[in-house]
Design a protein around this motif. Structure first.
Motif, PDB file in Angstrom:
ATOM      1  N   PRO A  29      22.061  14.437  -0.250  1.00  0.00           N
ATOM      2  CA  PRO A  29      20.750  15.058  -0.069  1.00  0.00           C
ATOM      3  C   PRO A  29      20.113  14.561   1.223  1.00  0.00           C
ATOM      4  CG  PRO A  29      20.980  14.211  -2.301  1.00  0.00           C
ATOM      5  CD  PRO A  29      22.158  13.699  -1.517  1.00  0.00           C
ATOM      6  N   SER A  30      19.597  15.479   2.023  1.00  0.00           N
ATOM      7  CA  SER A  30      19.041  15.118   3.327  1.00  0.00           C
ATOM      8  C   SER A  30      17.638  15.689   3.491  1.00  0.00           C
ATOM      9  CB  SER A  30      19.947  15.629   4.451  1.00  0.00           C
ATOM     10  OG  SER A  30      21.233  15.045   4.349  1.00  0.00           O
ATOM     11  N   PHE A  31      16.782  14.914   4.131  1.00  0.00           N
ATOM     12  CA  PHE A  31      15.374  15.274   4.327  1.00  0.00           C
ATOM     13  C   PHE A  31      14.999  14.971   5.769  1.00  0.00           C
ATOM     14  CE2 PHE A  31      16.221  13.775   0.095  1.00  0.00           C
ATOM     15  CZ  PHE A  31      15.605  14.689  -0.740  1.00  0.00           C
ATOM     16  N   TRP A  32      14.055  15.748   6.340  1.00  0.00           N
ATOM     17  CA  TRP A  32      13.672  15.472   7.727  1.00  0.00           C
ATOM     18  C   TRP A  32      12.492  14.513   7.838  1.00  0.00           C
ATOM     19  CZ3 TRP A  32       8.897  17.688   8.432  1.00  0.00           C
ATOM     20  CH2 TRP A  32       8.615  18.890   7.798  1.00  0.00           C
ATOM     21  N   GLN A  33      11.908  14.105   6.712  1.00  0.00           N
ATOM     22  CA  GLN A  33      10.902  13.039   6.740  1.00  0.00           C
ATOM     23  C   GLN A  33      10.615  12.590   5.307  1.00  0.00           C
ATOM     24  OE1 GLN A  33       7.316  14.614   8.503  1.00  0.00           O
ATOM     25  NE2 GLN A  33       6.501  15.316   6.563  1.00  0.00           N
ATOM     26  N   PRO A  34      10.140  11.341   5.137  1.00  0.00           N
ATOM     27  CA  PRO A  34       9.709  10.908   3.812  1.00  0.00           C
ATOM     28  C   PRO A  34       8.360  11.539   3.472  1.00  0.00           C
ATOM     29  CG  PRO A  34       9.398   9.148   5.399  1.00  0.00           C
ATOM     30  CD  PRO A  34      10.067  10.275   6.124  1.00  0.00           C
ATOM     31  N   ILE A  35       7.999  11.515   2.209  1.00  0.00           N
ATOM     32  CA  ILE A  35       6.738  12.117   1.787  1.00  0.00           C
ATOM     33  C   ILE A  35       5.553  11.362   2.377  1.00  0.00           C
ATOM     34  CG2 ILE A  35       6.448  10.827  -0.381  1.00  0.00           C
ATOM     35  CD1 ILE A  35       5.693  13.625  -1.647  1.00  0.00           C
ATOM     36  N   ALA A  36       5.711  10.048   2.568  1.00  0.00           N
ATOM     37  CA  ALA A  36       4.708   9.205   3.241  1.00  0.00           C
ATOM     38  C   ALA A  36       5.430   7.999   3.814  1.00  0.00           C
ATOM     39  CB  ALA A  36       3.624   8.753   2.260  1.00  0.00           C
TER      40      ALA A  36
ATOM     41  N   CYS B   7      11.506   2.727  -9.672  1.00  0.00           N
ATOM     42  CA  CYS B   7      10.078   2.451  -9.896  1.00  0.00           C
ATOM     43  C   CYS B   7       9.194   3.688  -9.895  1.00  0.00           C
ATOM     44  CB  CYS B   7       9.572   1.437  -8.877  1.00  0.00           C
ATOM     45  SG  CYS B   7       9.462   2.092  -7.194  1.00  0.00           S
ATOM     46  N   ASP B   8       9.762   4.882  -9.728  1.00  0.00           N
ATOM     47  CA  ASP B   8       9.040   6.153  -9.797  1.00  0.00           C
ATOM     48  C   ASP B   8       8.150   6.447  -8.586  1.00  0.00           C
ATOM     49  OD1 ASP B   8       8.926   8.474 -11.485  1.00  0.00           O
ATOM     50  OD2 ASP B   8       6.845   7.985 -11.925  1.00  0.00           O
ATOM     51  N   THR B   9       8.253   5.672  -7.532  1.00  0.00           N
ATOM     52  CA  THR B   9       7.463   5.943  -6.330  1.00  0.00           C
ATOM     53  C   THR B   9       7.911   7.258  -5.703  1.00  0.00           C
ATOM     54  OG1 THR B   9       7.110   3.598  -5.893  1.00  0.00           O
ATOM     55  CG2 THR B   9       6.918   5.069  -4.008  1.00  0.00           C
ATOM     56  N   ALA B  10       6.960   8.092  -5.290  1.00  0.00           N
ATOM     57  CA  ALA B  10       7.282   9.350  -4.604  1.00  0.00           C
ATOM     58  C   ALA B  10       7.886   9.028  -3.240  1.00  0.00           C
ATOM     59  CB  ALA B  10       6.030  10.196  -4.446  1.00  0.00           C
TER      60      ALA B  10
ATOM     61  N   THR C 139       0.855  -1.178   0.000  1.00  0.00           N
ATOM     62  CA  THR C 139       0.000   0.000   0.000  1.00  0.00           C
ATOM     63  C   THR C 139       0.889   1.225   0.000  1.00  0.00           C
ATOM     64  OG1 THR C 139      -1.747  -1.165   1.172  1.00  0.00           O
ATOM     65  CG2 THR C 139      -1.815   1.235   1.238  1.00  0.00           C
ATOM     66  N   LEU C 140       0.710   2.080  -0.994  1.00  0.00           N
ATOM     67  CA  LEU C 140       1.517   3.281  -1.179  1.00  0.00           C
ATOM     68  C   LEU C 140       0.614   4.503  -1.264  1.00  0.00           C
ATOM     69  CD1 LEU C 140       3.682   1.901  -4.118  1.00  0.00           C
ATOM     70  CD2 LEU C 140       4.411   2.072  -1.743  1.00  0.00           C
ATOM     71  N   VAL C 141       1.224   5.667  -1.130  1.00  0.00           N
ATOM     72  CA  VAL C 141       0.493   6.912  -1.328  1.00  0.00           C
ATOM     73  C   VAL C 141       1.054   7.571  -2.584  1.00  0.00           C
ATOM     74  CG1 VAL C 141      -0.178   9.121  -0.349  1.00  0.00           C
ATOM     75  CG2 VAL C 141       0.171   7.158   1.156  1.00  0.00           C
ATOM     76  N   GLU C 142       0.170   7.913  -3.506  1.00  0.00           N
ATOM     77  CA  GLU C 142       0.587   8.591  -4.724  1.00  0.00           C
ATOM     78  C   GLU C 142       0.534  10.103  -4.535  1.00  0.00           C
ATOM     79  OE1 GLU C 142      -1.981   7.030  -7.782  1.00  0.00           O
ATOM     80  OE2 GLU C 142      -0.586   5.378  -8.187  1.00  0.00           O
ATOM     81  N   PHE C 143       1.490  10.800  -5.171  1.00  0.00           N
ATOM     82  CA  PHE C 143       1.601  12.260  -5.067  1.00  0.00           C
ATOM     83  C   PHE C 143       1.816  12.864  -6.440  1.00  0.00           C
ATOM     84  CE2 PHE C 143       2.684  10.789  -0.891  1.00  0.00           C
ATOM     85  CZ  PHE C 143       2.227  11.768  -0.024  1.00  0.00           C
TER      86      PHE C 143
END
Length: 198
Positions: free
Chosen positions: A135-142, A117-120, A52-56
């Motif tokens: 590259p650093s991020f403080w959270q994933p998109i989902a 696979c192009d997943t956000a 189960t994924l979330v699309e953006f």
């Protein structure tokens, strides 16, 4: 004075600099983001089970939750689809050299997607300058779109981050990031592609 009795020449500053730089680069691979050399890939999730994924959209707008099949390919198929560097990082848990990634200085509005696979995976709004060279991020998109698991390589315990849909190795997550999460998702540029917002 005999040949064996001559005083040895001092180590040149250039050689000393090279040795120091090499040592620091190796430490950076181990402690900064990931691994210095390819290793066996982390255990993959069951490929027969859908995820189960979330699309953006590319502007970071949440569209919908979907149930999708895992993306599973042979090694030959991945090699054909990916650059050699992307293959080593995503399929063999490798790490690109610090400060060499093409996405390090990307600050446009958009979404960072899985190269396989192009997943956000990450929204540009959560990207920050960590000074680590990746590259650093403080959270994933989902949270649904990534999978975290224990990594015990190099005698350390770290948390590796993979794409939930295709099991691509992306990097590691550390607990020295900024607010609001205090996390630093330290990712490899070659594991991602940037989709700029329209």
């Amino acid at each position: 004075m005999s040949q064996s009795m001559k005083p040895s020449s001092p180590v040149s500053p250039l050689r000393r600099s090279f040795v120091v730089a090499s040592t620091l680069a190796t430490a950076g691979f181990v402690f900064g983001c990931g691994r210095q050399s390819p290793a066996a890939a982390a255990p993959a999730a069951d490929p027969s089970k859908p995820v189960t994924l979330v699309e953006f959209s590319n502007d970071g707008k949440r569209l919908r939750s979907v149930t999708a099949p895992k993306v599973v390919k042979t090694e030959a198929e991945w090699r054909k689809r990916l650059s050699p560097d992307a293959f080593v990082v995503t399929r063999r848990d490798g790490t690109e050299r610090a400060f060499t990634g093409s996405l390090l200085n990307v600050h446009d509005k958009g979404v960072f997607r899985c190269i396989c696979c192009d997943t956000a995976l990450f929204d540009s709004a959560t990207k920050f300058e960590s000074g680590t060279g990746w590259p650093s991020f403080w959270q994933p998109i989902a949270k649904e779109n990534v999978r975290e698991h224990e990594d015990r390589t190099f005698g350390m315990v770290r948390t590796a981050v993979n794409c939930a849909r295709c099991d691509a190795h992306l990097g590691h997550v550390f607990d020295d990031g900024p607010k609001p999460t205090g996390l630093r998702y330290c990712m490899n540029s070659v594991a991602l592609k940037f989709a700029k917002a329209a």
